[in-house]
Design a protein around this motif. Structure first.
Motif, PDB file in Angstrom:
ATOM      1  N   ARG A  25       0.826  -1.209   0.000  1.00 60.38           N
ATOM      2  CA  ARG A  25       0.000   0.000   0.000  1.00 60.38           C
ATOM      3  C   ARG A  25       0.864   1.264   0.000  1.00 60.38           C
ATOM      4  N   LYS A  26       1.946   1.247   0.771  1.00 62.71           N
ATOM      5  CA  LYS A  26       2.847   2.400   0.747  1.00 62.71           C
ATOM      6  C   LYS A  26       3.489   2.523  -0.643  1.00 62.71           C
ATOM      7  N   LYS A  27       3.898   1.391  -1.191  1.00 59.22           N
ATOM      8  CA  LYS A  27       4.546   1.393  -2.503  1.00 59.22           C
ATOM      9  C   LYS A  27       3.590   1.923  -3.579  1.00 59.22           C
ATOM     10  N   ALA A  28       2.316   1.483  -3.517  1.00 57.56           N
ATOM     11  CA  ALA A  28       1.338   1.925  -4.506  1.00 57.56           C
ATOM     12  C   ALA A  28       1.115   3.432  -4.405  1.00 57.56           C
ATOM     13  N   THR A  29       1.032   3.942  -3.174  1.00 52.48           N
ATOM     14  CA  THR A  29       0.865   5.383  -2.982  1.00 52.48           C
ATOM     15  C   THR A  29       2.079   6.137  -3.515  1.00 52.48           C
ATOM     16  N   TYR A  30       3.281   5.623  -3.206  1.00 49.55           N
ATOM     17  CA  TYR A  30       4.516   6.267  -3.678  1.00 49.55           C
ATOM     18  C   TYR A  30       4.602   6.236  -5.202  1.00 49.55           C
ATOM     19  N   ASP A  31       4.271   5.091  -5.797  1.00 55.20           N
ATOM     20  CA  ASP A  31       4.359   4.970  -7.251  1.00 55.20           C
ATOM     21  C   ASP A  31       3.412   5.940  -7.952  1.00 55.20           C
ATOM     22  N   LYS A  32       2.241   6.157  -7.361  1.00 56.43           N
ATOM     23  CA  LYS A  32       1.224   6.997  -8.013  1.00 56.43           C
ATOM     24  C   LYS A  32       1.398   8.475  -7.702  1.00 56.43           C
ATOM     25  N   PHE A  33       1.772   8.790  -6.428  1.00 51.32           N
ATOM     26  CA  PHE A  33       1.775  10.187  -6.006  1.00 51.32           C
ATOM     27  C   PHE A  33       3.160  10.708  -5.616  1.00 51.32           C
ATOM     28  N   GLY A  34       4.159   9.822  -5.619  1.00 52.92           N
ATOM     29  CA  GLY A  34       5.502  10.250  -5.271  1.00 52.92           C
ATOM     30  C   GLY A  34       5.678  10.498  -3.784  1.00 52.92           C
ATOM     31  N   VAL A  35       6.859  11.003  -3.419  1.00 51.30           N
ATOM     32  CA  VAL A  35       7.165  11.267  -2.011  1.00 51.30           C
ATOM     33  C   VAL A  35       6.199  12.296  -1.428  1.00 51.30           C
ATOM     34  N   GLU A  36       5.836  13.301  -2.254  1.00 53.39           N
ATOM     35  CA  GLU A  36       4.932  14.354  -1.758  1.00 53.39           C
ATOM     36  C   GLU A  36       3.583  13.769  -1.347  1.00 53.39           C
ATOM     37  N   GLY A  37       3.027  12.888  -2.172  1.00 59.89           N
ATOM     38  CA  GLY A  37       1.745  12.277  -1.834  1.00 59.89           C
ATOM     39  C   GLY A  37       1.863  11.325  -0.670  1.00 59.89           C
ATOM     40  N   LEU A  38       2.987  10.579  -0.609  1.00 63.88           N
ATOM     41  CA  LEU A  38       3.188   9.614   0.478  1.00 63.88           C
ATOM     42  C   LEU A  38       3.294  10.318   1.818  1.00 63.88           C
ATOM     43  N   LYS A  39       4.088  11.386   1.859  1.00 61.54           N
ATOM     44  CA  LYS A  39       4.343  12.057   3.140  1.00 61.54           C
ATOM     45  C   LYS A  39       3.382  13.204   3.406  1.00 61.54           C
ATOM     46  N   GLY A  40       2.772  13.730   2.334  1.00 62.08           N
ATOM     47  CA  GLY A  40       1.855  14.857   2.523  1.00 62.08           C
ATOM     48  C   GLY A  40       0.403  14.438   2.609  1.00 62.08           C
ATOM     49  N   GLY A  41       0.111  13.142   2.316  1.00 63.46           N
ATOM     50  CA  GLY A  41      -1.272  12.675   2.311  1.00 63.46           C
ATOM     51  C   GLY A  41      -1.831  12.724   0.909  1.00 63.46           C
ATOM     52  N   ILE A  42      -2.501  11.647   0.486  1.00 64.85           N
ATOM     53  CA  ILE A  42      -3.041  11.600  -0.862  1.00 64.85           C
ATOM     54  C   ILE A  42      -4.332  12.390  -0.931  1.00 64.85           C
TER      55      ILE A  42
END
Length: 315
Positions: free
Chosen positions: A59-76
């Motif tokens: 789930r973390k990987k999918a979020t990172y792949d789609k939204f990058g570090v900004e989406g992962l750490k900033g919230g999707i």
């Protein structure tokens, strides 16, 4: 932390889970502080821990792949967080040694099975070592006021590391957690799923804790068990009386007469039309109506005179 986790682990974006594990194993051993005293190795070891923590979790990987570090750490974006998906911000726990231990099943894969310290067993619990539970994993559970008024069931899918039957290896598996939201739950209510975190040979899985966060509502503001409703009225209405129509959260239309003079601090309390009490849902708080009085921007001399005459009149 480097922005590219794949680059940190020296793998491409098509890397399989096995490729990621292999890369982490090689690099973690290379940069571990037990074997590498070169400047920058500690920082590199930390970067490897965070990269593996993200890319080894689907789930973390999918979020990172789609939204990058900004989406992962900033919230999707909120629209991608519906249906039970987690949209809270990712923060690495900052302990690369913990990631290392979870991967190798021990603190020191460089040592022989028996050293002058504690005997080590790769993949298994070290003899004489007391298991310590990992810190709780906290996630926000965003609920609407309607959810908290009526109650509902939320199903949330999590991915966690589970020990295989051999007791040495582990794999990532999904699980559905079901939350029965009770009418009247408040902001900050904590729902605890005991020991549902990642499993490891040398630790007790963390508790997963969901914390209720109340979404804003277009009509009502919640205040404990009461609901606050703001009505806009004219100065004429404030002085001469009127009625307010309020549609409740359960779909009823209340017609509330206001016969008092409405001054800026005036409140109309309607008993029993607020939120259910969580301990006794048949009982409810109050509906409190406050008023936003709209004053005229200007008055003619004649109107001012008429108002003055009216206000000077005494019963």
């Amino acid at each position: 932390m480097a922005n590219d986790y794949y680059e940190t682990l020296e793998v491409n974006r098509n890397a399989t889970d096995a490729d990621i594990k292999k890369a982490y194993r090689r690099l973690a051993l290379k940069f571990h502080h037990s074997s590498n005293k070169e400047p920058g190795s500690t920082e590199k070891f930390t970067q490897l821990g965070e990269a593996y923590d993200v890319l080894s979790d689907p789930r973390k990987k999918a979020t990172y792949d789609k939204f990058g570090v900004e989406g992962l750490k900033g919230g999707i974006p909120p629209e991608f967080g519906s249906g039970g998906a987690w949209s809270s911000k990712y923060v690495y726990h900052g302990n690369p040694d913990k990631t290392f231990r979870q991967f190798f099943g021990g603190d020191n894969p460089f040592a022989d099975f028996y050293t002058n310290d504690v005997p080590l067993q790769f993949g298994g619990l070290q003899p004489g070592v007391v298991k310590v539970q990992d810190s709780p994993i906290e996630r926000d559970l965003h609920l609407s006021l309607d959810d908290l008024f009526h109650g509902c069931t939320k199903k949330i899918k999590i991915s966690r590391r589970v020990m295989n039957e051999d007791g040495f290896t582990s794999s990532i598996k999904d699980k559905i957690l079901s939350i029965d939201v009770k009418p009247g739950w408040k902001e900050g209510t904590r729902i605890i799923f005991s020991k549902e975190g990642d499993q490891g040979p040398n630790s007790i899985p963390a508790d997963i804790v969901f914390i209720v966060r109340e979404k804003s509502h277009p009509l009502f503001v919640r205040q404990h068990n009461d609901l606050i409703y703001k009505a806009q009225i004219s100065l004429e209405m404030a002085l001469t009386g009127f009625s307010v129509d309020v549609e409740t959260l359960d779909g009823r239309l209340l017609n509330i007469p206001i016969n008092d003079i409405v001054h800026p601090a005036y409140k109309k309390v309607v008993t029993g039309e607020g939120m259910p009490l969580s301990q006794e849902p048949s009982q409810k708080g109050n509906l409190i109506i406050i008023f936003d009085i709209q004053f005229p921007e200007k008055l003619s001399a004649e109107r001012k005179y008429l108002i003055k005459q009216a206000l000077m009149f005494k019963d």
